[in-house]
Write an enzyme that holds these catalytic residues in place. Sequence first.
Site, PDB file in Angstrom:
ATOM      1  N   GLU A   1      71.098  48.971  23.042  1.00 35.45           N
ATOM      2  CA  GLU A   1      69.762  49.559  22.885  1.00 35.45           C
ATOM      3  C   GLU A   1      68.692  48.539  23.289  1.00 35.45           C
ATOM      4  O   GLU A   1      67.582  48.915  23.650  1.00 35.45           O
ATOM      5  CB  GLU A   1      69.546  50.035  21.431  1.00 35.45           C
ATOM      6  CG  GLU A   1      68.444  51.068  21.317  1.00 35.45           C
ATOM      7  CD  GLU A   1      68.413  51.776  19.973  1.00 35.45           C
ATOM      8  OE1 GLU A   1      68.885  52.918  19.876  1.00 35.45           O
ATOM      9  OE2 GLU A   1      67.898  51.178  19.012  1.00 35.45           O
ATOM     10  N   LYS A  52      66.187  63.370  22.234  1.00 31.45           N
ATOM     11  CA  LYS A  52      65.607  63.842  20.966  1.00 31.45           C
ATOM     12  C   LYS A  52      64.679  65.040  21.227  1.00 31.45           C
ATOM     13  O   LYS A  52      64.730  66.043  20.551  1.00 31.45           O
ATOM     14  CB  LYS A  52      64.786  62.730  20.308  1.00 31.45           C
ATOM     15  CG  LYS A  52      65.588  61.604  19.695  1.00 31.45           C
ATOM     16  CD  LYS A  52      64.645  60.657  18.957  1.00 31.45           C
ATOM     17  CE  LYS A  52      65.312  59.337  18.645  1.00 31.45           C
ATOM     18  NZ  LYS A  52      64.421  58.355  18.051  1.00 31.45           N
ATOM     19  N   HIS A  81      97.482  46.091  20.513  1.00 37.03           N
ATOM     20  CA  HIS A  81      98.493  47.138  20.717  1.00 37.03           C
ATOM     21  C   HIS A  81      97.867  48.399  21.307  1.00 37.03           C
ATOM     22  O   HIS A  81      98.470  49.471  21.252  1.00 37.03           O
ATOM     23  CB  HIS A  81      99.188  47.437  19.388  1.00 37.03           C
ATOM     24  CG  HIS A  81      99.879  46.223  18.846  1.00 37.03           C
ATOM     25  ND1 HIS A  81     101.164  45.881  19.206  1.00 37.03           N
ATOM     26  CD2 HIS A  81      99.425  45.232  18.040  1.00 37.03           C
ATOM     27  CE1 HIS A  81     101.486  44.743  18.608  1.00 37.03           C
ATOM     28  NE2 HIS A  81     100.447  44.320  17.892  1.00 37.03           N
ATOM     29  N   GLU A 103      68.039  63.581  12.041  1.00 32.30           N
ATOM     30  CA  GLU A 103      69.334  63.503  11.333  1.00 32.30           C
ATOM     31  C   GLU A 103      69.140  63.033   9.899  1.00 32.30           C
ATOM     32  O   GLU A 103      69.707  63.598   8.955  1.00 32.30           O
ATOM     33  CB  GLU A 103      70.276  62.515  12.049  1.00 32.30           C
ATOM     34  CG  GLU A 103      70.725  62.940  13.423  1.00 32.30           C
ATOM     35  CD  GLU A 103      69.823  62.427  14.534  1.00 32.30           C
ATOM     36  OE1 GLU A 103      68.599  62.262  14.295  1.00 32.30           O
ATOM     37  OE2 GLU A 103      70.328  62.201  15.648  1.00 32.30           O
ATOM     38  N   LYS A 110      62.908  53.883   9.318  1.00 31.79           N
ATOM     39  CA  LYS A 110      61.683  53.142   9.646  1.00 31.79           C
ATOM     40  C   LYS A 110      60.525  54.116   9.883  1.00 31.79           C
ATOM     41  O   LYS A 110      59.451  53.967   9.343  1.00 31.79           O
ATOM     42  CB  LYS A 110      61.949  52.269  10.880  1.00 31.79           C
ATOM     43  CG  LYS A 110      60.761  51.480  11.336  1.00 31.79           C
ATOM     44  CD  LYS A 110      61.102  50.601  12.525  1.00 31.79           C
ATOM     45  CE  LYS A 110      59.821  50.101  13.173  1.00 31.79           C
ATOM     46  NZ  LYS A 110      60.067  49.300  14.363  1.00 31.79           N
ATOM     47  N   GLY A 140      64.387  48.518  14.642  1.00 30.13           N
ATOM     48  CA  GLY A 140      65.434  49.179  13.855  1.00 30.13           C
ATOM     49  C   GLY A 140      66.756  48.413  13.870  1.00 30.13           C
ATOM     50  O   GLY A 140      67.359  48.159  12.826  1.00 30.13           O
ATOM     51  N   ARG A 141      67.184  48.004  15.066  1.00 38.37           N
ATOM     52  CA  ARG A 141      68.498  47.340  15.175  1.00 38.37           C
ATOM     53  C   ARG A 141      68.456  45.897  14.705  1.00 38.37           C
ATOM     54  O   ARG A 141      69.466  45.210  14.682  1.00 38.37           O
ATOM     55  CB  ARG A 141      69.013  47.459  16.613  1.00 38.37           C
ATOM     56  CG  ARG A 141      68.027  46.995  17.670  1.00 38.37           C
ATOM     57  CD  ARG A 141      68.401  47.500  19.056  1.00 38.37           C
ATOM     58  NE  ARG A 141      67.408  47.159  20.067  1.00 38.37           N
ATOM     59  CZ  ARG A 141      66.337  47.899  20.337  1.00 38.37           C
ATOM     60  NH1 ARG A 141      66.092  48.995  19.652  1.00 38.37           N
ATOM     61  NH2 ARG A 141      65.489  47.535  21.297  1.00 38.37           N
TER      62      ARG A 141
HETATM   63  O1  F6P Z   1      67.060  56.755  18.215  1.00 44.27           O
HETATM   64  C1  F6P Z   1      67.117  55.397  18.166  1.00 44.27           C
HETATM   65  C2  F6P Z   1      66.441  54.845  16.944  1.00 44.27           C
HETATM   66  O2  F6P Z   1      65.076  54.896  17.105  1.00 44.27           O
HETATM   67  C3  F6P Z   1      66.910  53.434  16.664  1.00 44.27           C
HETATM   68  O3  F6P Z   1      66.255  52.483  17.390  1.00 44.27           O
HETATM   69  C4  F6P Z   1      66.725  53.345  15.205  1.00 44.27           C
HETATM   70  O4  F6P Z   1      67.439  52.296  14.640  1.00 44.27           O
HETATM   71  C5  F6P Z   1      67.220  54.708  14.770  1.00 44.27           C
HETATM   72  O5  F6P Z   1      66.789  55.585  15.786  1.00 44.27           O
HETATM   73  C6  F6P Z   1      66.749  55.188  13.436  1.00 44.27           C
HETATM   74  O6  F6P Z   1      65.353  55.247  13.364  1.00 44.27           O
HETATM   75  P1  F6P Z   1      64.627  55.366  11.979  1.00 44.27           P
HETATM   76  O7  F6P Z   1      64.965  54.170  11.151  1.00 44.27           O
HETATM   77  O8  F6P Z   1      63.171  55.439  12.299  1.00 44.27           O
HETATM   78  O9  F6P Z   1      65.114  56.626  11.296  1.00 44.27           O
END
Ligand code: F6P
Length: 545
Positions: A351, A510, A382, A211, A205, A265-266
């Site tokens: 979150e 972060k 189990h 990452e 987003k 995002g979620r």
């Molecule tokens: O670190 C949390 C977050 O901001 C989430 O809310 C989001 O889904 C994820 O990182 C990834 O963010 P992006 O889509 O901006 O890479």
Amino acid sequence: MTPLNIPEWQSLVRHYSDLKYVSMREQFALDSDRAQNFLVKSGDLLLDYSKNRITKETMEKLVALAQSVNMNDWVERMFSGEAINNTEGRAVLHTALRNRSNTPVMVDGKDVMPAVNAVLTQMKNFCQQVHNGEWLGYTGKRITNIVNIGIGGSDLGPAMICDGLEAYGVEGISVHFVSNVDGADLSTTLEKLNQETTLFVVASKTFTTQETLTNAQSARAWFLKTAKQADVAKHFVAVSTNAKAVAEFGIDTENMFEIWDWVGGRYSLWSAIGLPIALYIGMDNFERMLAGGHEMDLHFRNQPLAENMPVIMGLLGVWYINFHGAQTQAIVPYDHSLARFPNHMQQLDMESNGKVTNREGQRISYKTGPIIWGTPGTNGQHAYFQLIHQGTQLVPVDFVLPVNSHYPECDHQSILLANGLAQSEALMKGKNAEEVRAELMAEGYEGKALEALLPHKVFPGNRPSNTLLFPQLTPEMLGQLVALYEHKVFVQGVIWNINSFDQWGVELGKQLAKAIVPELKDGAEISPHDSSTTNLINLIRTLRK
Ligand code: F6P
């Protein structure tokens, strides 16, 4: 505003004391209609919530609590595009992404539906081109492997849906999800793939996530081992709000699918973040999933609170968290393809509602979001079910049960379903000392041996669960289920007076990680940290090969 002072909350406190010693087992014995009285439907999805520590009065009081916080107004404020995400000044409109009735949804005086529909058309065209072989790789071969590079909401939801709807997969297309910055994730994915037939979807987003950008850069380096820079356009597309960063990364913005800041995002799997889903199961099936989500939206918006599935689930959660002291909620799908469902729900819920500050900025003194966890049945039985049956924690469980399997060639469904039902029955009923005694005597135990074993075989019972039952896991049904949990989380956020749509709690880590990365290099200056962190940085430097 604290809910603790609301008269309806106080009334529930008193009701909890009255009900403490009432067992569900007795309630079932007293009321032969209990199962029917605590049943709600939305289309083909059915929620049996009779195996909860509730009476008719409990539900009336919980619904009164929802009314006292103006639940209906909040629902309308969300659906109509008000900026209810107050700390970010944003509307919350994942519902517009699946608004199949296409009625206008206004944000700042502008209808968002034309833009939503335009991106859906762009996705449809792109999927068609990939599927019918018009979109080819740089050597003229068809695309056979999609690699989604994203994390959190840009990974968990799409990955869960692709697994869940594997039975709908388009022939000749495989999908992979790379999220972790641990190089093992990307390396082990790429070692199975060929540059000529692989398409990367870089999903972020913000397009600033460390990452995702690191993985995308390494994926591009891998691609350029065999291809040229000019070929990148055929093999890398992006999903983002940030066209500038996408262009800077080197992806043609022609190949960018837009999302908007009013999509959390979620909550974004319904947007172009769902592109890997559409590529994997086809756009028609993706739209069926949107239709399922929309069906749940209509239910949530229109059903009275007392017959409203997300409201009922949200209120039951509040009942256990705030009145019974439950700290966790297990979600146990009896469907192996939903193995990642609890993971997605974990981000969605934790979150959203993992907050200690209310909407007015005050620290709150009551419990909010629970720990969400779970794995598919029957595996969990189990592993951790021992604790749910006989442990000292109260763990409400959601059993998610599709009646029919997509894999009838291995007809195990009756055993699977029977196990799901047996667990909820056992949790509710338990087994008392008299029953255990009779059982042990029938097995030939007596005297001291019987008495020694007896307490270990007693199940306290009265342990709550919901059962979500539906005919089959179709795209519509999975859409309904995800939307159900999204709205449940919102309902709880309204009761707790928190903003469920920001996530400031992820920022500190972060920031600190950015500062530590350069410090891990030998000889680099180390900024002041606590002594433990400094020591660990030094140890890593020494141990690093
Ligand atoms: O670190 C949390 C977050 O901001 C989430 O809310 C989001 O889904 C994820 O990182 C990834 O963010 P992006 O889509 O901006 O890479």
